[in-house]
Design a protein around this motif. Structure first.
Motif, mmCIF file in Angstrom:
data_model
loop_
_atom_site.group_PDB
_atom_site.id
_atom_site.type_symbol
_atom_site.label_atom_id
_atom_site.label_comp_id
_atom_site.label_asym_id
_atom_site.label_seq_id
_atom_site.Cartn_x
_atom_site.Cartn_y
_atom_site.Cartn_z
ATOM 1 N N THR A 32 0.839 -1.202 0.000
ATOM 2 C CA THR A 32 0.000 0.000 0.000
ATOM 3 C C THR A 32 0.874 1.252 0.000
ATOM 4 O O THR A 32 0.594 2.213 -0.732
ATOM 5 C CB THR A 32 -0.925 0.011 1.240
ATOM 6 O OG1 THR A 32 -1.607 -1.238 1.324
ATOM 7 C CG2 THR A 32 -1.942 1.125 1.160
ATOM 8 N N ALA A 33 1.927 1.243 0.808
ATOM 9 C CA ALA A 33 2.848 2.381 0.847
ATOM 10 C C ALA A 33 3.539 2.568 -0.500
ATOM 11 O O ALA A 33 3.720 3.701 -0.965
ATOM 12 C CB ALA A 33 3.881 2.185 1.951
ATOM 13 N N PHE A 34 3.929 1.481 -1.152
ATOM 14 C CA PHE A 34 4.561 1.560 -2.470
ATOM 15 C C PHE A 34 3.630 2.219 -3.481
ATOM 16 O O PHE A 34 4.062 3.046 -4.291
ATOM 17 C CB PHE A 34 4.963 0.159 -2.946
ATOM 18 C CG PHE A 34 5.416 0.119 -4.370
ATOM 19 C CD1 PHE A 34 6.677 0.576 -4.716
ATOM 20 C CD2 PHE A 34 4.584 -0.366 -5.361
ATOM 21 C CE1 PHE A 34 7.096 0.551 -6.033
ATOM 22 C CE2 PHE A 34 4.985 -0.402 -6.672
ATOM 23 C CZ PHE A 34 6.261 0.058 -7.012
ATOM 24 N N ILE A 35 2.358 1.872 -3.444
ATOM 25 C CA ILE A 35 1.388 2.472 -4.358
ATOM 26 C C ILE A 35 1.291 3.976 -4.102
ATOM 27 O O ILE A 35 1.279 4.777 -5.040
ATOM 28 C CB ILE A 35 0.007 1.796 -4.209
ATOM 29 C CG1 ILE A 35 0.080 0.342 -4.651
ATOM 30 C CG2 ILE A 35 -1.053 2.542 -5.014
ATOM 31 C CD1 ILE A 35 -1.140 -0.476 -4.281
ATOM 32 N N GLY A 36 1.235 4.369 -2.839
ATOM 33 C CA GLY A 36 1.165 5.784 -2.496
ATOM 34 C C GLY A 36 2.390 6.554 -2.955
ATOM 35 O O GLY A 36 2.281 7.643 -3.531
ATOM 36 N N VAL A 37 3.568 5.989 -2.729
ATOM 37 C CA VAL A 37 4.805 6.647 -3.166
ATOM 38 C C VAL A 37 4.847 6.754 -4.682
ATOM 39 O O VAL A 37 5.250 7.785 -5.239
ATOM 40 C CB VAL A 37 6.042 5.885 -2.627
ATOM 41 C CG1 VAL A 37 7.327 6.365 -3.274
ATOM 42 C CG2 VAL A 37 6.114 6.013 -1.122
ATOM 43 N N ASN A 38 4.399 5.723 -5.371
ATOM 44 C CA ASN A 38 4.374 5.749 -6.833
ATOM 45 C C ASN A 38 3.424 6.826 -7.342
ATOM 46 O O ASN A 38 3.725 7.512 -8.335
ATOM 47 C CB ASN A 38 3.983 4.380 -7.378
ATOM 48 C CG ASN A 38 4.189 4.271 -8.876
ATOM 49 O OD1 ASN A 38 4.919 5.054 -9.465
ATOM 50 N ND2 ASN A 38 3.545 3.297 -9.468
ATOM 51 N N LEU A 39 2.284 7.000 -6.692
ATOM 52 C CA LEU A 39 1.344 8.047 -7.109
ATOM 53 C C LEU A 39 1.936 9.438 -6.889
ATOM 54 O O LEU A 39 1.774 10.337 -7.726
ATOM 55 C CB LEU A 39 0.023 7.900 -6.352
ATOM 56 C CG LEU A 39 -0.860 6.729 -6.771
ATOM 57 C CD1 LEU A 39 -2.014 6.555 -5.787
ATOM 58 C CD2 LEU A 39 -1.383 6.927 -8.171
ATOM 59 N N ILE A 40 2.624 9.635 -5.771
ATOM 60 C CA ILE A 40 3.276 10.923 -5.511
ATOM 61 C C ILE A 40 4.374 11.171 -6.535
ATOM 62 O O ILE A 40 4.472 12.260 -7.118
ATOM 63 C CB ILE A 40 3.838 10.961 -4.075
ATOM 64 C CG1 ILE A 40 2.695 10.962 -3.068
ATOM 65 C CG2 ILE A 40 4.744 12.181 -3.882
ATOM 66 C CD1 ILE A 40 3.124 10.746 -1.636
ATOM 67 N N GLN A 41 5.188 10.150 -6.799
ATOM 68 C CA GLN A 41 6.268 10.274 -7.781
ATOM 69 C C GLN A 41 5.715 10.608 -9.156
ATOM 70 O O GLN A 41 6.249 11.458 -9.865
ATOM 71 C CB GLN A 41 7.068 8.967 -7.818
ATOM 72 C CG GLN A 41 8.073 8.836 -8.938
ATOM 73 C CD GLN A 41 7.493 8.166 -10.167
ATOM 74 O OE1 GLN A 41 6.693 7.259 -10.092
ATOM 75 N NE2 GLN A 41 7.891 8.643 -11.312
ATOM 76 N N SER A 42 4.632 9.956 -9.555
ATOM 77 C CA SER A 42 4.071 10.218 -10.880
ATOM 78 C C SER A 42 3.471 11.621 -10.970
ATOM 79 O O SER A 42 3.415 12.198 -12.054
ATOM 80 C CB SER A 42 3.020 9.165 -11.239
ATOM 81 O OG SER A 42 1.873 9.291 -10.429
ATOM 82 N N GLY A 43 3.044 12.160 -9.852
ATOM 83 C CA GLY A 43 2.550 13.534 -9.846
ATOM 84 C C GLY A 43 3.640 14.543 -10.145
ATOM 85 O O GLY A 43 3.408 15.563 -10.790
#
Length: 61
Positions: A32-43
């Protein structure tokens, strides 16, 4: 269309990982944390691996 599929997949990944963390092992929260970090990075970078994969399988915007 790609945006809709992207949102459905990401939401499903989050819900599945939360269920797995409750019923299997709390270490699934790292997913779940990986998904959140990936979404922030893609932003910030305007690039997401999942969007690239969806484009390669032929999903249109």
């Amino acid at each position: 269309m790609k945006n809709k599929v992207f949102r459905i997949l990401v939401g499903s990944f989050i819900l599945i990982s939360l269920l797995l963390s409750v019923y299997v092992n709390q270490n699934w929260l790292w997913f779940t944390a990986f998904i959140g970090v990936n979404l922030i990075q893609s932003g910030f970078t305007k690039w997401c691996l999942l969007e690239t994969i969806l484009s390669k399988i032929g999903l249109k915007d």
